[in-house]
Enzyme design. Structure first.
Site, short mmCIF file in Angstrom:
data_model
loop_
_atom_site.label_atom_id
_atom_site.label_comp_id
_atom_site.label_asym_id
_atom_site.label_seq_id
_atom_site.Cartn_x
_atom_site.Cartn_y
_atom_site.Cartn_z
N SER A 132 138.11 39.13 106.00
CA SER A 132 139.27 38.23 106.11
C SER A 132 139.30 37.64 107.51
O SER A 132 138.86 38.29 108.48
CB SER A 132 140.57 39.00 105.87
N TYR A 146 145.85 46.20 107.26
CA TYR A 146 144.93 45.29 106.58
C TYR A 146 143.91 44.72 107.57
O TYR A 146 142.70 44.74 107.32
CB TYR A 146 145.73 44.16 105.93
P1 NDP Z 1 143.26 39.78 93.94
O1 NDP Z 1 144.30 40.82 94.15
O2 NDP Z 1 143.65 38.49 93.32
O3 NDP Z 1 142.03 40.41 93.11
C1 NDP Z 1 141.48 41.63 93.56
C2 NDP Z 1 140.28 42.00 92.74
O4 NDP Z 1 139.77 43.25 93.26
C3 NDP Z 1 140.60 42.26 91.28
O5 NDP Z 1 139.49 41.94 90.51
C4 NDP Z 1 140.89 43.75 91.28
O6 NDP Z 1 140.67 44.41 90.05
C5 NDP Z 1 139.86 44.25 92.27
N1 NDP Z 1 140.29 45.51 92.83
C6 NDP Z 1 141.40 45.77 93.57
N2 NDP Z 1 141.49 47.09 93.84
C7 NDP Z 1 140.41 47.66 93.25
C8 NDP Z 1 139.96 49.00 93.14
N3 NDP Z 1 140.63 50.03 93.68
N4 NDP Z 1 138.81 49.23 92.46
C9 NDP Z 1 138.13 48.21 91.88
N5 NDP Z 1 138.53 46.93 91.94
C10 NDP Z 1 139.65 46.67 92.61
O7 NDP Z 1 142.63 39.54 95.38
P2 NDP Z 1 141.87 38.27 96.01
O8 NDP Z 1 140.96 37.67 95.04
O9 NDP Z 1 142.86 37.44 96.71
O10 NDP Z 1 141.05 39.00 97.19
C11 NDP Z 1 139.71 39.40 97.04
C12 NDP Z 1 139.17 39.81 98.40
O11 NDP Z 1 139.35 38.74 99.33
C13 NDP Z 1 139.89 41.02 99.01
O12 NDP Z 1 138.96 41.81 99.71
C14 NDP Z 1 140.87 40.38 99.97
O13 NDP Z 1 141.23 41.26 101.03
C15 NDP Z 1 140.06 39.19 100.45
N6 NDP Z 1 140.85 38.11 101.01
C16 NDP Z 1 141.73 37.40 100.25
C17 NDP Z 1 142.47 36.37 100.80
C18 NDP Z 1 143.45 35.57 100.03
O14 NDP Z 1 144.20 34.79 100.66
N7 NDP Z 1 143.51 35.66 98.70
C19 NDP Z 1 142.33 36.02 102.22
C20 NDP Z 1 141.36 36.83 102.93
C21 NDP Z 1 140.67 37.83 102.33
P3 NDP Z 1 141.88 44.59 88.95
O15 NDP Z 1 141.97 43.25 88.29
O16 NDP Z 1 141.45 45.65 88.01
O17 NDP Z 1 143.11 44.93 89.71
#
Ligand code: NDP
Length: 237
Positions: A132, A146
Site C-alpha cells: 500500500s 495497517y
Molecule cells: P477487499 O476487502 O475488497 O478484498 C480482499 C480479498 O482478500 C478478498 O478476496 C478476501 O477474501 C481476501 N482475504 C481477506 N482476508 C483473507 C484471509 N484471511 N485469507 C484469505 N483471503 C483473504 O480488499 P481490496 O481488494 O481492497 O484489497 C486487496 C489488497 O490491496 C489488500 O492487501 C489491501 O491491503 C491492498 N490495498 C487496497 C487498497 C484499496 O484502496 N482498496 C489500497 C492499498 C492497498 P474473501 O472474499 O473470502 O473475504
C-alpha cells in the site's frame, strides 16, 4: 491476449476487489490460475466459473494452511499475495488480537508463501505482493497497524530479491492508493479525506492495479526486482 499461456499462477486472496481483477487478467491471458479466499464462497465460485480459474478456501491467518496451499499448487511461475485486511482506529483503543491477526494475514502469510513458492519456482519466476502507499505515507491518524504491515513488505521484498535473484526470480511490491473495492469504496466515508491529498482526485480501479501486476509478471520486467511500484493517483506525491 495470451501472454501467460502455459503459466501457473496462484493468487492468495482472489475472490473480490483487486485480487479478483488480477485473477481475471491472468485468466484472460491464458494462465492456469488458482486463487484462495477466506469466506466469500459464492462470490469465489462465480468468479471461478466465469474465468476458468480454480477457487480454494485457505485462511491467510493460518500459516500452515498457507504453506500447504502453496506447496500443493506445485511449481508456480507467478505468486501474487493480495489478501490483506485493515484494522483502523486509535491504537490506544484497538483490540490487540485484531492487530495480531492483521500481522498474520498482511505480513506473516506473504513471507511464508513467498519462501515456500521459491522452493520450486523455475528460473524467471515472479513473486508479487500487494502492499500500500501507506507503507510510505500515512497522512491521517488511525492507520498505524495497517501501515506497519505494509512497510514490512518493503523490507521483505528487498531481502528476498537478494536471496532469490541469483535464480532469476524477481520479488516486487505493488503499492496502491485508494482503489474502489469493498475495503475502500469510492463513495465511502473516507473518500473526501483521501481525495484531498491526491493529485488525481478519485479512486482508481482494481483493473489499474491488475495491469501493473501483469506487467511485473511479464517478460518486460525480468530486470525489475526488490522494488516498490506505487499506483496511487499521487496520494504519496
Ligand atoms: P477487499 O476487502 O475488497 O478484498 C480482499 C480479498 O482478500 C478478498 O478476496 C478476501 O477474501 C481476501 N482475504 C481477506 N482476508 C483473507 C484471509 N484471511 N485469507 C484469505 N483471503 C483473504 O480488499 P481490496 O481488494 O481492497 O484489497 C486487496 C489488497 O490491496 C489488500 O492487501 C489491501 O491491503 C491492498 N490495498 C487496497 C487498497 C484499496 O484502496 N482498496 C489500497 C492499498 C492497498 P474473501 O472474499 O473470502 O473475504
Amino acid at each position: 491476449m495470451a501472454g501467460f499461456q502455459g503459466k501457473s499462477v496462484l493468487v492468495l486472496g482472489g475472490s473480490r476487489g483487486i485480487g479478483a481483477a488480477i485473477v481475471r487478467r491472468f485468466a484472460a491471458e491464458g494462465a492456469a490460475v488458482t486463487f484462495t479466499y477466506a469466506s466469500s464462497r459464492e462470490v469465489a465460485e462465480r468468479l471461478a466459473a466465469e474465468t476458468g480459474a480454480t477457487a480454494v478456501v485457505t485462511d491467510s491467518a493460518d500459516r500452515d494452511a498457507v504453506i500447504a496451499r502453496v506447496r500443493e499448487s506445485g511449481p508456480l511461475d507467478v505468486l501474487v499475495v493480495n489478501a490483506g485486511v485493515g484494522a483502523f482506529g486509535d491504537p490506544l483503543e484497538q483490540d490487540p488480537d485484531a492487530v495480531d491477526r492483521l500481522i498474520r494475514i498482511n505480513v506473516n502469510a506473504p513471507y511464508h508463501a513467498a519462501v515456500e513458492a521459491a522452493r520450486r519456482m523455475p528460473e524467471g519466476g515472479r513473486i508479487i505482493v500487494i502492499g500500500s502507499v501507506n507503507g510510505d505515507r500515512i497522512p491521517f491518524p488511525g492507520l498505524s497497524a495497517y501501515a506497519m504491515s505494509k512497510s514490512a513488505l518493503q523490507g521483505m521484498a528487498r531481502g528476498l530479491a537478494r536471496d532469490f535473484g541469483p535464480r532469476g526470480i524477481t520479488v516486487n511490491v505493488v503499492q496502491p492508493g485508494p482503489i474502489d473495492t469493498d475495503l475502500n469504496p469510492a463513495d465511502g466515508p473516507m473518500k473526501d479525506i483521501q481525495h484531498a491529498v491526491m493529485a488525481i482526485k478519485r479512486h482508481g480501479r482494481p483493473e489499474d492495479v491488475a495491469g501493473m501486476v501483469a506487467w511485473l509478471a511479464g517478460p518486460e520486467a525480468s530486470f525489475v526486482t526488490g522494488a516498490m511500484h506505487t499506483i496511487d493517483g499521487g496520494f504519496g506525491a
